[in-house]
Design an enzyme around this catalytic site. Structure first.
Site: not given
Ligand code: NAD
Length: 265
Positions: A51, A163-167, A122
């Site tokens: 992703d 993604a982040y939103n769910k966390s 995202n």
């Molecule tokens: P990353 O390497 O930190 O991985 C984050 C994880 O999120 C990976 O497993 C990726 O496959 C997954 N992911 C990405 N988009 C997704 C989506 N739409 N639905 C479900 N999972 C998804 O970073 P990355 O792969 O470059 O992804 C960037 C994303 O990471 C950001 O857009 C943000 O949504 C997410 N993020 C999450 C957190 C958190 O959950 N605490 C913190 C920072 C960023």
């Protein structure tokens, strides 16, 4: 997909990937595709990687509306990557036999201080850069809604809702609902500061404005998907659901909810 034959590979230029791409180029060529080296000539953009690579491919190619994006993963299927690198021959076959479909994913448009807008598939996140709370005035359609004080806020698209939103305990939203979700990151709620305290969903005709209160913590980190902006002293963000939709190639029997089930249940 009869008219879509100009294919551009987006990948990290490592020796390992270069070798794999050489094989892919040959396969694509043998299946009637033309490999192009300029993004502007492409009508199919293939990102190789997870992703992460897919999000970078969109950003670096400026969320092109006249292209179909294809996510090819190396180790496991992701949210935007429906294909595996060791099965690319199957993918090309499916493209020819129309076992695939093109889905449109909505994006949000983020304007920072009235400059050129950015797009996110995202989310856009805004977070404190230091160990001090960030204060944000939240306005919906130019009307003051709440004053946020805490670590930050996330505005996500439906596909970004997993993604982040769910966390931060935001809801998972069906991508067929044109909307954006606003979620808090660690808000302070007491007798002095009050926010809604839950995520909320805004429809695609709303406009959200986040005004950063200039109180010494006024250079937060602004994240656009997986890219951090280096803008210091941003004053405000205007966010809305964008009319720009991204076309993504996906397998027919791999719906959003099947992915949610596979990944989380
Ligand atoms: P990353 O390497 O930190 O991985 C984050 C994880 O999120 C990976 O497993 C990726 O496959 C997954 N992911 C990405 N988009 C997704 C989506 N739409 N639905 C479900 N999972 C998804 O970073 P990355 O792969 O470059 O992804 C960037 C994303 O990471 C950001 O857009 C943000 O949504 C997410 N993020 C999450 C957190 C958190 O959950 N605490 C913190 C920072 C960023």
């Amino acid at each position: 997909m009869p008219n879509r034959k100009n294919l551009f590979f987006f990948y990290k230029q490592t020796p390992e990937l270069k070798e794999k791409i050489a094989h892919l180029r040959e396969l694509a060529h043998n299946n009637g595709f033309q490999i192009v080296d300029e993004i502007k000539e492409a009508n199919i953009i293939v990102s190789i990687g997870g992703d992460n690579a897919f999000l970078q491919a969109l950003r670096k190619t400026n969320f092109k509306e006249d292209c179909v994006y294809v996510g090819v993963n190396i180790d496991q299927l992701g949210f935007y990557t429906d294909f595996m690198i060791h099965e690319v021959d199957k993918m090309l076959e499916s493209m020819k036999s129309e076992q695939v479909e093109v889905r449109k994913y909505s994006t949000i448009e983020v304007t920072i201080d009235e400059e050129t807008p950015y797009y996110c598939i995202n989310e856009c996140s805004i977070r404190s850069n230091v160990i001090k709370t960030l204060v944000i005035e939240v306005l919906i359609d130019d009307q003051h809604f709440e004053t946020f004080r805490g670590d930050g806020m996330i505005v996500s698209t439906p596909t970004g809702s997993t993604a982040y939103n769910k966390s931060v305990r935001g809801a998972v939203v069906d991508p067929r609902l044109p909307s954006m979700q606003v979620s808090e990151i660690a808000s302070i709620n007491n007798n002095d500061y009050r926010t809604l305290g839950t995520s909320f969903l805004l429809s695609d005709d709303r406009k959200l404005r986040l005004q950063i209160v200039q109180d010494g913590n006024d250079h937060p980190i602004i994240g656009l998907d997986n890219e951090a902006m280096s803008i210091r002293h941003a004053r405000q963000l205007e966010i809305k659901v964008s009319p720009r939709q991204i076309k993504v190639l996906k397998l027919k029997h791999n719906s959003f909810w099947e992915k949610v089930q596979r990944k989380f249940l």
